[in-house]
Design an enzyme around this catalytic site. Structure first.
Site, PDB file in Angstrom:
ATOM      1  CG  ASP A 183      -8.237  18.694  14.876  1.00 55.98           C
ATOM      2  OD1 ASP A 183      -7.764  19.836  14.440  1.00 55.98           O
ATOM      3  OD2 ASP A 183      -7.740  17.797  15.228  1.00 55.98           O
ATOM      4  CG  LEU A 184     -11.940  20.216   7.982  1.00 57.06           C
ATOM      5  CD1 LEU A 184     -12.299  18.801   7.833  1.00 57.06           C
ATOM      6  CD2 LEU A 184     -12.727  21.194   7.181  1.00 57.06           C
TER       7      LEU A 184
END
Length: 249
Positions: free
Chosen positions: A175-176
């Site tokens: 989940d960048l």
């Protein structure tokens, strides 16, 4: 592959009809029990974190230092079934234990991540709940905050270099987004939130997937800025990333 760490300690516990375990850093904590993961047990020493995420996180002023407590919560359609329960697949595959061990491995590789202090799970039947306690990074601001305030003056090049460094180590961040990239007062960058992250052999496909996710995050958070401006900023980030990747760090 995450290596064995002799400084980890494991403490089993029971709560109601469930049973669980706590994995903790015995260099930082002499002992651990379930109260570590209850905001209520901390009283006024715990206050909710309100920036980004789905909730379920608190700043904690603990005897062992300023910390962050995060309870694992589901989002999207899955939350309609259960907000905080996950399917049991074994202790080593719990979200909390996996993230705890991944963070410790990243620290061994000298990457800038907060130090995990303790992780727990509580199993009841086919499901479990989980939580993670980690050190708090002081005086930091997210890339999302920098972008909203400074726009073109945000640390775009430093962000690209930071991501390249993690990718070179093999981190595939699940989940960048702009809330999970932090910079301290000295301009040093950090990554947070390694839930579902994995270490892989560096490859173009998953690296680009990470970067595209970040790009979408920046567009979503652009506020009054035009898409063109955001795309230009992201292009600066991506150029810095490619240069850092080409240098090998």
């Amino acid at each position: 592959m995450v290596s064995f760490d002799a400084t980890e300690a494991l403490a089993p516990y029971r709560e109601g009809r469930g049973y669980g375990a706590i994995l903790f850093d015995r260099e930082r904590l002499r002992q651990a029990d379930a109260s570590l993961f209850s905001p209520q047990s901390w009283g006024d020493r715990a206050r909710p974190v309100d920036a980004g995420g789905r909730g379920g996180a608190w700043f904690v002023d603990a005897p062992f230092g300023h910390s962050v407590l995060r309870q694992y919560l589901r989002g999207g359609m899955a939350a309609r079934v259960s907000r905080d329960r996950y399917l049991w697949k074994g202790a080593g595959r719990t979200r909390s234990f996996a993230e705890f061990r991944l963070m410790r491995e990243l620290i061994k590789r000298k990457l800038p991540v907060p130090r995990p202090l303790a992780a727990c799970y509580l199993r009841e039947g086919l499901g479990y709940r989980a939580a993670l306690l980690m050190e708090r990074l002081e005086n930091v601001r997210s890339l999302a905050e920098h972008a909203q305030v400074a726009g073109r003056g945000a640390p775009w090049e430093a962000t690209g270099q930071l991501i390249a460094r993690f990718h070179r180590a093999g981190l595939d961040h699940a989940d960048l987004n702009a809330h999970n990239i932090l910079f301290d007062a000295g301009g040093h960058g950090w990554l947070i939130d390694f839930d579902r992250g994995v270490l892989r052999i560096p490859a173009t496909r998953w690296r680009e997937r990470n970067l595209k996710r970040l790009h979408r995050s920046l567009l979503k958070l652009r506020g009054n800025r035009s898409r063109e401006d955001v795309d230009k900023d992201y292009a600066r980030l991506h150029r810095a990333y490619e240069l850092a990747w080409g240098r090998g760090y």
